[in-house]
Design an enzyme around this catalytic site. Structure first.
Site, PDB file in Angstrom:
ATOM      1  N   GLY A  35     -12.271  63.820  -7.538  1.00 57.05           N
ATOM      2  CA  GLY A  35     -11.369  63.238  -8.536  1.00 57.05           C
ATOM      3  C   GLY A  35     -11.772  63.685  -9.933  1.00 57.05           C
ATOM      4  O   GLY A  35     -10.933  64.146 -10.728  1.00 57.05           O
ATOM      5  N   HIS A  36     -13.069  63.594 -10.234  1.00 59.26           N
ATOM      6  CA  HIS A  36     -13.554  64.054 -11.541  1.00 59.26           C
ATOM      7  C   HIS A  36     -13.290  65.561 -11.713  1.00 59.26           C
ATOM      8  O   HIS A  36     -12.857  66.011 -12.776  1.00 59.26           O
ATOM      9  CB  HIS A  36     -15.062  63.826 -11.662  1.00 59.26           C
ATOM     10  N   GLY A 146      -8.203  59.821 -15.727  1.00 60.49           N
ATOM     11  CA  GLY A 146      -7.595  59.715 -14.402  1.00 60.49           C
ATOM     12  C   GLY A 146      -6.659  58.525 -14.311  1.00 60.49           C
ATOM     13  O   GLY A 146      -6.933  57.448 -14.835  1.00 60.49           O
ATOM     14  N   ARG A 147      -5.576  58.733 -13.592  1.00 63.89           N
ATOM     15  CA  ARG A 147      -4.631  57.657 -13.351  1.00 63.89           C
ATOM     16  C   ARG A 147      -5.225  56.582 -12.424  1.00 63.89           C
ATOM     17  O   ARG A 147      -4.759  55.457 -12.374  1.00 63.89           O
ATOM     18  CB  ARG A 147      -3.387  58.263 -12.683  1.00 63.89           C
ATOM     19  N   LYS A 148      -6.266  56.957 -11.716  1.00 58.07           N
ATOM     20  CA  LYS A 148      -6.980  56.016 -10.844  1.00 58.07           C
ATOM     21  C   LYS A 148      -7.319  54.723 -11.614  1.00 58.07           C
ATOM     22  O   LYS A 148      -7.210  53.632 -11.087  1.00 58.07           O
ATOM     23  CB  LYS A 148      -8.243  56.706 -10.327  1.00 58.07           C
ATOM     24  N   ASP A 149      -7.755  54.891 -12.876  1.00 65.13           N
ATOM     25  CA  ASP A 149      -8.042  53.735 -13.740  1.00 65.13           C
ATOM     26  C   ASP A 149      -6.835  53.556 -14.652  1.00 65.13           C
ATOM     27  O   ASP A 149      -6.880  53.866 -15.843  1.00 65.13           O
ATOM     28  CB  ASP A 149      -9.328  53.990 -14.529  1.00 65.13           C
ATOM     29  N   GLN A 152      -7.009  51.519 -17.860  1.00 69.32           N
ATOM     30  CA  GLN A 152      -7.872  52.214 -18.824  1.00 69.32           C
ATOM     31  C   GLN A 152      -7.121  53.337 -19.520  1.00 69.32           C
ATOM     32  O   GLN A 152      -7.234  53.518 -20.740  1.00 69.32           O
ATOM     33  CB  GLN A 152      -9.105  52.770 -18.097  1.00 69.32           C
ATOM     34  N   SER A 184     -13.805  57.432  -5.538  1.00 75.87           N
ATOM     35  CA  SER A 184     -14.484  56.632  -6.549  1.00 75.87           C
ATOM     36  C   SER A 184     -15.985  56.789  -6.355  1.00 75.87           C
ATOM     37  O   SER A 184     -16.462  56.887  -5.221  1.00 75.87           O
ATOM     38  CB  SER A 184     -14.103  55.156  -6.382  1.00 75.87           C
ATOM     39  N   ARG A 186     -17.961  54.539  -6.645  1.00 68.69           N
ATOM     40  CA  ARG A 186     -18.421  53.319  -5.969  1.00 68.69           C
ATOM     41  C   ARG A 186     -18.183  53.361  -4.458  1.00 68.69           C
ATOM     42  O   ARG A 186     -18.719  52.520  -3.748  1.00 68.69           O
ATOM     43  CB  ARG A 186     -17.758  52.084  -6.585  1.00 68.69           C
TER      44      ARG A 186
HETATM   45  P1  AMP Z   1     -15.679  57.261 -14.071  1.00 74.01           P
HETATM   46  O1  AMP Z   1     -16.790  58.240 -13.873  1.00 74.01           O
HETATM   47  O2  AMP Z   1     -15.434  56.378 -12.906  1.00 74.01           O
HETATM   48  O3  AMP Z   1     -15.778  56.539 -15.391  1.00 74.01           O
HETATM   49  O4  AMP Z   1     -14.367  58.140 -14.178  1.00 74.01           O
HETATM   50  C1  AMP Z   1     -14.253  59.182 -15.126  1.00 74.01           C
HETATM   51  C2  AMP Z   1     -12.830  59.652 -15.160  1.00 74.01           C
HETATM   52  O5  AMP Z   1     -12.468  60.126 -13.866  1.00 74.01           O
HETATM   53  C3  AMP Z   1     -11.842  58.529 -15.505  1.00 74.01           C
HETATM   54  O6  AMP Z   1     -10.840  59.044 -16.361  1.00 74.01           O
HETATM   55  C4  AMP Z   1     -11.299  58.157 -14.154  1.00 74.01           C
HETATM   56  O7  AMP Z   1      -9.999  57.608 -14.209  1.00 74.01           O
HETATM   57  C5  AMP Z   1     -11.276  59.503 -13.458  1.00 74.01           C
HETATM   58  N1  AMP Z   1     -11.250  59.338 -12.000  1.00 74.01           N
HETATM   59  C6  AMP Z   1     -12.061  58.557 -11.249  1.00 74.01           C
HETATM   60  N2  AMP Z   1     -11.696  58.605  -9.954  1.00 74.01           N
HETATM   61  C7  AMP Z   1     -10.619  59.433  -9.886  1.00 74.01           C
HETATM   62  C8  AMP Z   1      -9.766  59.884  -8.833  1.00 74.01           C
HETATM   63  N3  AMP Z   1      -9.953  59.494  -7.564  1.00 74.01           N
HETATM   64  N4  AMP Z   1      -8.753  60.720  -9.145  1.00 74.01           N
HETATM   65  C9  AMP Z   1      -8.549  61.115 -10.432  1.00 74.01           C
HETATM   66  N5  AMP Z   1      -9.316  60.730 -11.465  1.00 74.01           N
HETATM   67  C10 AMP Z   1     -10.335  59.909 -11.209  1.00 74.01           C
END
Ligand code: AMP
Length: 294
Positions: A35-36, A146-149, A152, A184, A186
């Protein structure tokens, strides 16, 4: 690839690059997954050089949350960023971002107030503060989230608008495992059984979307589908639900009279064991591209 933990070096690098190139920024907390990396790839389409930040931001975690156990595989992350084609990684210490005496915080926009904002009251204050700081440290023309959040991404967009930040905010689709689970950091907390339970988030969202696309307009009915499917007769369902809501995709407010309107999104947050998971899906046909109907 340039790797630094020093804010001044990061600034100097970005300032130098911006003289010649368009710079894109991808903020992350590390423990990277596809995702990242999809955000890095999207950033490369939008700019010549891409900077990735890796910082587990303490101010967006409440005291009882998983800050201490959040995974930090830094060397592996740096290699992943390198192979995804980024030009720079910034991985500051807590001290570099929050020096002694630090006391200035962003008051988040209205779109932060519901959902995550209720369950995690100071979360978006921490998110907005660190994202604004990262935008200052690495001046870029575009930042990819990411649209995942989903909430946010709306919060960051509103902050950029409200503060006249000279940066384009791009929101990229959610990347999922083949079975539908949103990727994720997590997810690595989940045992094999819990991972099966976690599937109920994407399943519930998909079923809710099917109902919406087949003409169900009652938000109450749609939210019942969402909640029932999340619970899924307990066996394979989640252990508890923080929220499961069908709302206006722009304001994240409930629809008046609980009648579905165009531009709706379903938002869920639920717990499986001690792991908290969030996911969302557009209920509008032309936006509903990130998860197959079948
Ligand atoms: P995080 O490391 O969880 O703070 O996420 C960093 C960025 O990656 C944020 O903009 C999230 O929305 C994005 N992100 C996390 N998981 C996914 C995913 N499965 N698909 C797309 N973007 C993601």
């Amino acid at each position: 690839m340039f790797v630094t933990s020093d804010p001044l070096e990061a600034y100097a690098w970005a300032a130098q690059q911006s003289k010649t190139y368009r710079v894109a920024l991808v903020p992350t907390m590390g423990a990277l997954h596809d995702g990242h990396l999809s955000l890095v790839r999207r950033a490369r389409e939008l700019a010549e050089v891409v900077a990735v930040t890796i910082f587990v931001n303490p101010t967006q975690f409440a005291p009882h949350e998983d800050l201490a156990r959040y995974p930090r595989p830094l060397e592996q992350d740096i290699e992943m960023v390198r192979s995804a084609g980024a030009a720079m990684v910034f991985h500051p210490s807590d001290h570099a971002i929050y020096p002694p005496g630090f006391s200035t915080y962003v008051n988040p926009p209205a779109v932060a107030s519901r959902w995550e904002g209720v369950i995690r009251p100071d979360h978006f204050r921490g998110v907005c503060t660190v994202v604004l700081k990262l935008f200052q440290i690495i001046p870029a023309q575009v930042a990819v989230f990411g649209r995942k959040d989903y909430q946010q991404s709306m919060v960051i967009r509103a902050m950029a608008r409200d503060f006249n930040l000279p940066i384009q905010i791009e929101v990229a689709d959610t990347i999922r495992e083949p079975d539908g689970l949103a990727m994720s950091s997590r997810n690595r907390y989940l045992t094999p059984d819990q991972r099966l339970q976690a599937l109920s988030l994407s399943r519930a969202l998909r079923m809710t979307r099917q109902q919406a696309l087949s003409g169900v307009k009652s938000v109450t009915k749609l939210e019942r589908v969402l909640t029932d499917e999340l619970a899924a007769g307990s066996d394979l369902g989640v252990d508890s639900i923080d929220y499961a809501a069908v709302v206006d995709a722009h304001t994240l407010e409930p629809f008046s009279d609980a009648i579905l309107q165009p531009n709706a999104v379903a938002l869920v947050a639920a717990r499986v064991g001690t792991t908290r998971l969030i996911d969302n899906l557009s209920l509008t046909p032309d936006f509903a591209t990130s998860m197959n109907d079948s």
